[in-house]
Motif scaffolding. Structure first.
Motif, PDB file in Angstrom:
ATOM      1  N   MET A   1       0.948  -1.103   0.044  1.00 39.80           N
ATOM      2  CA  MET A   1      -0.019   0.035  -0.103  1.00 39.80           C
ATOM      3  C   MET A   1       0.928   1.164  -0.033  1.00 39.80           C
ATOM      4  SD  MET A   1      -3.328   0.118   0.080  1.00 39.80           S
ATOM      5  CE  MET A   1      -4.157  -1.402   1.021  1.00 39.80           C
ATOM      6  N   THR A   2       0.636   2.249  -0.654  1.00 46.23           N
ATOM      7  CA  THR A   2       1.351   3.682  -0.676  1.00 46.23           C
ATOM      8  C   THR A   2       0.482   4.629   0.099  1.00 46.23           C
ATOM      9  OG1 THR A   2       0.367   4.420  -2.522  1.00 46.23           O
ATOM     10  CG2 THR A   2       1.987   2.756  -3.046  1.00 46.23           C
ATOM     11  N   ARG A   3       1.413   5.442   0.559  1.00 46.74           N
ATOM     12  CA  ARG A   3       0.717   6.513   1.045  1.00 46.74           C
ATOM     13  C   ARG A   3       0.095   7.432  -0.054  1.00 46.74           C
ATOM     14  NH1 ARG A   3       1.505   7.493   6.333  1.00 46.74           N
ATOM     15  NH2 ARG A   3       3.481   6.754   7.351  1.00 46.74           N
ATOM     16  N   SER A   4      -1.174   7.584   0.049  1.00 47.38           N
ATOM     17  CA  SER A   4      -1.825   8.224  -1.221  1.00 47.38           C
ATOM     18  C   SER A   4      -1.956   9.578  -1.095  1.00 47.38           C
ATOM     19  CB  SER A   4      -3.322   7.584  -1.321  1.00 47.38           C
ATOM     20  OG  SER A   4      -4.170   8.272  -0.292  1.00 47.38           O
ATOM     21  N   GLY A   5      -1.116  10.499  -2.052  1.00 44.94           N
ATOM     22  CA  GLY A   5      -1.044  11.685  -1.861  1.00 44.94           C
ATOM     23  C   GLY A   5      -0.753  12.332  -0.582  1.00 44.94           C
ATOM     24  N   ARG A   6      -1.531  13.135   0.254  1.00 46.96           N
ATOM     25  CA  ARG A   6      -1.190  13.894   1.500  1.00 46.96           C
ATOM     26  C   ARG A   6      -1.523  12.699   2.473  1.00 46.96           C
ATOM     27  NH1 ARG A   6      -2.590  17.539  -2.304  1.00 46.96           N
ATOM     28  NH2 ARG A   6      -4.693  16.368  -2.370  1.00 46.96           N
ATOM     29  N   ASN A   7      -1.641  11.637   2.159  1.00 46.60           N
ATOM     30  CA  ASN A   7      -2.254  10.471   3.048  1.00 46.60           C
ATOM     31  C   ASN A   7      -1.851   8.938   2.734  1.00 46.60           C
ATOM     32  OD1 ASN A   7      -3.295  10.476   0.783  1.00 46.60           O
ATOM     33  ND2 ASN A   7      -5.241   9.808   1.288  1.00 46.60           N
ATOM     34  N   GLY A   8      -2.278   8.205   3.504  1.00 47.41           N
ATOM     35  CA  GLY A   8      -1.984   6.588   3.461  1.00 47.41           C
ATOM     36  C   GLY A   8      -0.810   6.049   4.110  1.00 47.41           C
ATOM     37  N   ALA A   9      -0.263   4.841   3.652  1.00 43.85           N
ATOM     38  CA  ALA A   9       0.693   4.115   4.344  1.00 43.85           C
ATOM     39  C   ALA A   9       1.715   3.688   3.361  1.00 43.85           C
ATOM     40  CB  ALA A   9       0.040   2.965   4.922  1.00 43.85           C
ATOM     41  N   PRO A  10       2.946   3.800   3.852  1.00 41.08           N
ATOM     42  CA  PRO A  10       4.396   3.302   3.053  1.00 41.08           C
ATOM     43  C   PRO A  10       3.827   1.913   2.282  1.00 41.08           C
ATOM     44  CG  PRO A  10       5.102   4.243   5.007  1.00 41.08           C
ATOM     45  CD  PRO A  10       3.471   4.110   5.409  1.00 41.08           C
ATOM     46  N   ALA A  11       4.566   1.983   1.140  1.00 39.20           N
ATOM     47  CA  ALA A  11       4.285   0.658   0.350  1.00 39.20           C
ATOM     48  C   ALA A  11       4.824  -0.630   1.138  1.00 39.20           C
ATOM     49  CB  ALA A  11       5.221   0.617  -0.694  1.00 39.20           C
ATOM     50  N   ASP A 202      -9.663   6.522   3.056  1.00 36.59           N
ATOM     51  CA  ASP A 202      -8.322   6.691   3.164  1.00 36.59           C
ATOM     52  C   ASP A 202      -7.861   7.235   4.587  1.00 36.59           C
ATOM     53  OD1 ASP A 202      -5.707   6.531   2.193  1.00 36.59           O
ATOM     54  OD2 ASP A 202      -6.116   7.700   0.427  1.00 36.59           O
ATOM     55  N   ALA A 203      -6.539   7.356   4.864  1.00 34.43           N
ATOM     56  CA  ALA A 203      -5.796   8.045   6.014  1.00 34.43           C
ATOM     57  C   ALA A 203      -5.132   9.255   5.695  1.00 34.43           C
ATOM     58  CB  ALA A 203      -5.426   6.851   6.881  1.00 34.43           C
ATOM     59  N   GLY A 204      -5.184  10.187   6.538  1.00 38.82           N
ATOM     60  CA  GLY A 204      -4.201  11.210   6.335  1.00 38.82           C
ATOM     61  C   GLY A 204      -4.889  12.496   6.841  1.00 38.82           C
ATOM     62  N   PRO A 205      -4.375  13.582   6.522  1.00 39.73           N
ATOM     63  CA  PRO A 205      -2.986  13.827   5.946  1.00 39.73           C
ATOM     64  C   PRO A 205      -1.892  14.048   6.840  1.00 39.73           C
ATOM     65  CG  PRO A 205      -4.201  15.970   6.057  1.00 39.73           C
ATOM     66  CD  PRO A 205      -5.182  14.904   6.632  1.00 39.73           C
ATOM     67  N   GLY A 206      -0.656  13.642   6.413  1.00 37.69           N
ATOM     68  CA  GLY A 206       0.428  13.964   7.035  1.00 37.69           C
ATOM     69  C   GLY A 206       0.726  13.085   8.588  1.00 37.69           C
ATOM     70  N   GLU A 207      -0.137  12.463   8.938  1.00 35.39           N
ATOM     71  CA  GLU A 207      -0.151  11.983  10.228  1.00 35.39           C
ATOM     72  C   GLU A 207      -1.073  10.658  10.086  1.00 35.39           C
ATOM     73  OE1 GLU A 207       2.078  12.426  12.849  1.00 35.39           O
ATOM     74  OE2 GLU A 207       2.575  14.229  12.375  1.00 35.39           O
ATOM     75  N   TYR A 208      -0.760   9.730  10.865  1.00 37.12           N
ATOM     76  CA  TYR A 208      -1.369   8.342  10.720  1.00 37.12           C
ATOM     77  C   TYR A 208      -1.684   7.490  12.025  1.00 37.12           C
ATOM     78  CZ  TYR A 208       0.236  10.016   6.428  1.00 37.12           C
ATOM     79  OH  TYR A 208       0.511  10.474   5.173  1.00 37.12           O
ATOM     80  N   ASN A 209      -1.719   8.264  13.317  1.00 34.48           N
ATOM     81  CA  ASN A 209      -1.824   7.836  14.542  1.00 34.48           C
ATOM     82  C   ASN A 209      -2.202   8.789  15.382  1.00 34.48           C
ATOM     83  OD1 ASN A 209      -2.146   6.038  16.653  1.00 34.48           O
ATOM     84  ND2 ASN A 209      -0.088   6.165  16.966  1.00 34.48           N
ATOM     85  N   ASP A 210      -2.929   9.800  14.982  1.00 33.81           N
ATOM     86  CA  ASP A 210      -3.475  11.013  15.576  1.00 33.81           C
ATOM     87  C   ASP A 210      -4.638  10.807  16.409  1.00 33.81           C
ATOM     88  OD1 ASP A 210      -3.704  13.508  16.966  1.00 33.81           O
ATOM     89  OD2 ASP A 210      -3.813  14.679  14.886  1.00 33.81           O
ATOM     90  N   ALA A 211      -4.956   9.779  17.303  1.00 31.63           N
ATOM     91  CA  ALA A 211      -6.047   9.327  17.950  1.00 31.63           C
ATOM     92  C   ALA A 211      -6.713  10.605  18.863  1.00 31.63           C
ATOM     93  CB  ALA A 211      -5.875   8.103  18.725  1.00 31.63           C
ATOM     94  N   GLU A 212      -5.698  11.287  19.661  1.00 33.17           N
ATOM     95  CA  GLU A 212      -6.145  12.412  20.385  1.00 33.17           C
ATOM     96  C   GLU A 212      -7.028  13.691  19.442  1.00 33.17           C
ATOM     97  OE1 GLU A 212      -3.871   9.901  22.109  1.00 33.17           O
ATOM     98  OE2 GLU A 212      -2.931  10.868  20.341  1.00 33.17           O
TER      99      GLU A 212
END
Length: 279
Positions: A1-11, A202-212
């Motif tokens: 999976m790639t990060r899609s644009g301003r979002n996502g996850a590394p391949a 999708d997930a993002g932008p820029g951060e991927y674990n910002d639960a707060e």
């Protein structure tokens, strides 16, 4: 999976996510799954405060009343966009939840010119749908910065921070990194007196674990500092429906909150509802 644009996850993360998730859960157990109201932050990425699970109060239209997030910056993204061809997070051909997003959606969510997929203005006359294709999935979509399948830290604590984690069908998929708690969930978005609805794809932008920020009850600011400090990306349909100031830019002043399926009113966003899971 790639990060899609301003979002996502590394391949590399899609290939490793099952092993990583199982390892994290196996090594840490429930005690190391992240922040909660009563447990201290244990050094997980993006864990800068506490996450308070919303109380199950009744919302207008039915379902749970979730916290409202105010004055958020949003940017525009769309299926098929190539944001940066030289970056591993520079394409919306894939999403963090769908390795074949472009084809599953039905093609470029915009206009194709010179081999490039560009955004386009949307109109209420055709319910803000794309003009060159008939989408197979909901054109009202967005992302939020919590990748609950590809980010190992987010995956490890999703049962603790996602408000609906204990409900079905989510509870039956605890520990299953091929099933997202976030994908297809509904969000109500408001700007300048208008309210529209969209699904998380999708997930993002820029951060991927910002639960707060994503789940917190205290209207926390997003951790992301790029793209004007954006706390979400939204699709062209959402841009048109909310009448953003620019077709493809950074829009401040957005309010949003999660809504249950039962609280989503009929509208152009319910013409095609996305139901597919992680692919």
């Amino acid at each position: 999976m790639t990060r899609s644009g301003r979002n996502g996850a590394p391949a590399t993360m899609r290939l490793a996510r099952i092993a990583a998730g199982v390892l994290l859960v196996g090594l840490t157990g429930a005690a190391l799954t992240g922040c909660s109201l009563f447990k201290p932050c244990l050094g997980l990425a993006g864990c800068g405060g506490t996450v308070v699970t919303p109380t199950s109060t009744s919302a207008p239209g039915g379902g749970t009343s979730y916290p409202v997030h105010t004055d958020i910056v949003g940017t525009t993204f769309w299926v098929g966009e190539i944001f940066d061809p030289n970056a591993d997070d520079g394409s919306q051909v894939l999403s963090t939840y769908d390795s074949n997003w472009l084809a599953n959606y039905g093609g470029c969510d915009g206009t194709t010119a010179g081999g490039s997929c560009e955004t386009e203005a949307r109109s209420a006359a055709n319910d803000y749908f794309p003009t060159e294709i008939t989408p197979k999935e909901n054109p009202f979509y967005l992302d939020l910065p919590f990748d609950d399948v590809n980010d190992p830290a987010a995956f490890a604590r999703r049962d603790q921070v996602v408000p609906w984690a204990g409900q079905e069908p989510y509870a039956s998929h605890s520990g299953d990194s091929n099933f997202s708690y976030m994908k297809n969930r509904w969000v109500a978005l408001s700007y300048n007196g208008a309210t529209c609805y969209a699904q998380i794809e999708d997930a993002g932008p820029g951060e991927y674990n910002d639960a707060e920020y994503v789940f917190g009850a205290d209207d926390a600011r997003p951790l992301n500092s790029r793209y004007g400090g954006a706390g979400m990306d939204v699709s062209p349909a959402v841009v048109g429906c909310l009448a953003f100031d620019e077709l493809n830019g950074e829009q401040g002043g957005i309010s949003w909150q999660f809504v249950d399926d039962s609280a989503v009113p009929p509208g152009p966003w319910t013409k095609v509802v996305t139901t597919s899971q992680v692919q």
